[in-house]
Design an enzyme around this catalytic site. Structure first.
Site, PDB file in Angstrom:
ATOM      1  N   ALA A 137       0.806  -1.232   0.000  1.00 20.25           N
ATOM      2  CA  ALA A 137       0.000   0.000   0.000  1.00 20.25           C
ATOM      3  C   ALA A 137       0.837   1.280   0.000  1.00 20.25           C
ATOM      4  O   ALA A 137       0.299   2.369   0.219  1.00 20.25           O
ATOM      5  CB  ALA A 137      -0.998   0.032   1.158  1.00 20.25           C
ATOM      6  N   ALA A 138       2.139   1.190  -0.294  1.00 16.83           N
ATOM      7  CA  ALA A 138       2.949   2.420  -0.430  1.00 16.83           C
ATOM      8  C   ALA A 138       2.396   3.257  -1.576  1.00 16.83           C
ATOM      9  O   ALA A 138       2.146   4.459  -1.433  1.00 16.83           O
ATOM     10  CB  ALA A 138       4.413   2.075  -0.685  1.00 16.83           C
ATOM     11  N   GLY A 139       2.193   2.604  -2.716  1.00 19.12           N
ATOM     12  CA  GLY A 139       1.678   3.317  -3.889  1.00 19.12           C
ATOM     13  C   GLY A 139       0.259   3.837  -3.662  1.00 19.12           C
ATOM     14  O   GLY A 139      -0.093   4.919  -4.137  1.00 19.12           O
ATOM     15  N   ASP A 140      -0.562   3.084  -2.952  1.00 17.74           N
ATOM     16  CA  ASP A 140      -1.939   3.529  -2.677  1.00 17.74           C
ATOM     17  C   ASP A 140      -1.932   4.767  -1.782  1.00 17.74           C
ATOM     18  O   ASP A 140      -2.708   5.703  -1.988  1.00 17.74           O
ATOM     19  CB  ASP A 140      -2.743   2.417  -1.990  1.00 17.74           C
ATOM     20  CG  ASP A 140      -2.910   1.201  -2.887  1.00 17.74           C
ATOM     21  OD1 ASP A 140      -2.886   1.368  -4.128  1.00 17.74           O
ATOM     22  OD2 ASP A 140      -3.051   0.085  -2.353  1.00 17.74           O
TER      23      ASP A 140
END
Ligand code: ADP
Length: 296
Positions: free
Chosen positions: A240-243
């Site tokens: 979820a880094a990109g989210d």
């Protein structure tokens, strides 16, 4: 400024995570650690990120009529998300990701899309009042093509900024790409589309490519590319880094920030995320990100 209104369209999943000594081989039965049940799914992660980072969020998604779906919706409500358009789907299981994590940090993931695969164009059109009021639209691609296209078209038709996180990477027709204000691929996804130049030729106005622990690059038509380094942190879980990054960008841009300022804020939010375990449980709040950025 008043809370920016963001419409988030995407998937809602529950992650079932087990630590294993190694990734199982075909036919192998393994004993793992205790099961962790964690709220996830790219769309829901992005909705939670927008809400914790200061947005008023309307989330459009489908869950099944089971306890995973019910618990997910309860979680979104705790974050203050408007769940009127998180639709329950009779006779269909909620989306689930089965995740094995090895001792060396390798992942093996099986996604059962369940109700996510039932999200329709009509579901998106039913939320037209939310699109009318939105300051920005944020769309990810773990849902059927028709729903993706409808979300992009509804935002574009109203002149709203349309952010698309192209994850997982899949083909988008040129007439949809041309309606996207900002695309946020990671390096692999940018490669899938033939690179940033190819995307620009297809009409995507601005692209922010994320490069994991290295940072990100802003490419806008007619401007020199701008590299924004990541913050140095000790990462424990990059899920979820990109989210978190895309959600943070949507909120800041909807507030009227410049793109470099919004990317710095998004880098801070995602840096904090990777220092914490779990998808939705690890997403930071606005106050936490501002505190973090103040001491950098
Ligand atoms: P995705 O999760 O979609 O693959 P990335 O891995 O590129 O996306 O991460 C998105 C952003 O999160 C990066 O641009 C960076 O700002 C931040 N980030 C990711 N990993 C780290 C890390 N190890 N340390 C600091 N920031 C990170």
């Amino acid at each position: 400024m008043s809370q920016p209104r963001i419409v988030v369209v995407g998937s809602a999943n529950t992650d079932l995570v087990v630590a294993v000594p190694h990734i199982p081989l075909p036919g192998e039965t393994l004993l793992g650690g205790d099961l962790s049940v964690v709220a996830g799914g790219k769309g829901a992660n992005q909705a939670v990120a927008c809400a914790r980072l200061g947005g008023h969020v309307t989330f459009i998604a489908r869950v099944g009529d089971d306890t995973y779906g019910e618990n997910s919706v309860r979680g979104y409500e705790k974050d203050g998300i408007d769940t009127r358009f998180v639709l329950s789907t009779p006779g269909t299981p909620s989306g689930v990701a089965l995740i094995a994590v090895s001792a060396t940090g390798e992942n093996s993931i099986v996604v059962a899309p369940g109700a996510n695969a039932r999200l329709t164009r009509a579901d998106i059109l039913a939320a037209s009042d939310a699109f009318d009021q939105a300051d920005a639209i944020l769309v990810s691609l773990e849902i059927p093509a028709d729903a993706i296209f409808a979300a992009v078209e509804e935002g574009f038709a109203r002149g709203k900024p349309v952010l698309v996180n192209p994850a997982p990477a899949r083909l988008l027709p040129p007439e949809i790409l041309a309606k996207i204000t900002l695309l946020t691929p990671n390096e692999t996804e940018a490669g899938f589309y033939g690179g940033v130049e190819a995307l620009q030729q297809l009409g995507v106005k601005t692209i922010v490519t994320t490069l994991g622990a290295r940072g990100s690059v802003i490419v806008s038509l007619g401007a020199t590319p701008l590299f924004v380094p990541a913050f140095e942190v000790s990462a424990v879980d990059t899920v979820a880094a990109g989210d978190t990054f895309s959600g943070a960008l949507a909120v800041k841009l909807a507030e009227g920030a410049s793109l470099p300022d919004a990317v710095r804020f998004a880098s801070g939010a995602s840096a904090l995320k990777v220092t914490r375990h779990g998808a939705q449980p690890g997403i930071p709040t606005r106050a936490e990100v501002e505190q973090f950025l103040a001491v950098q």
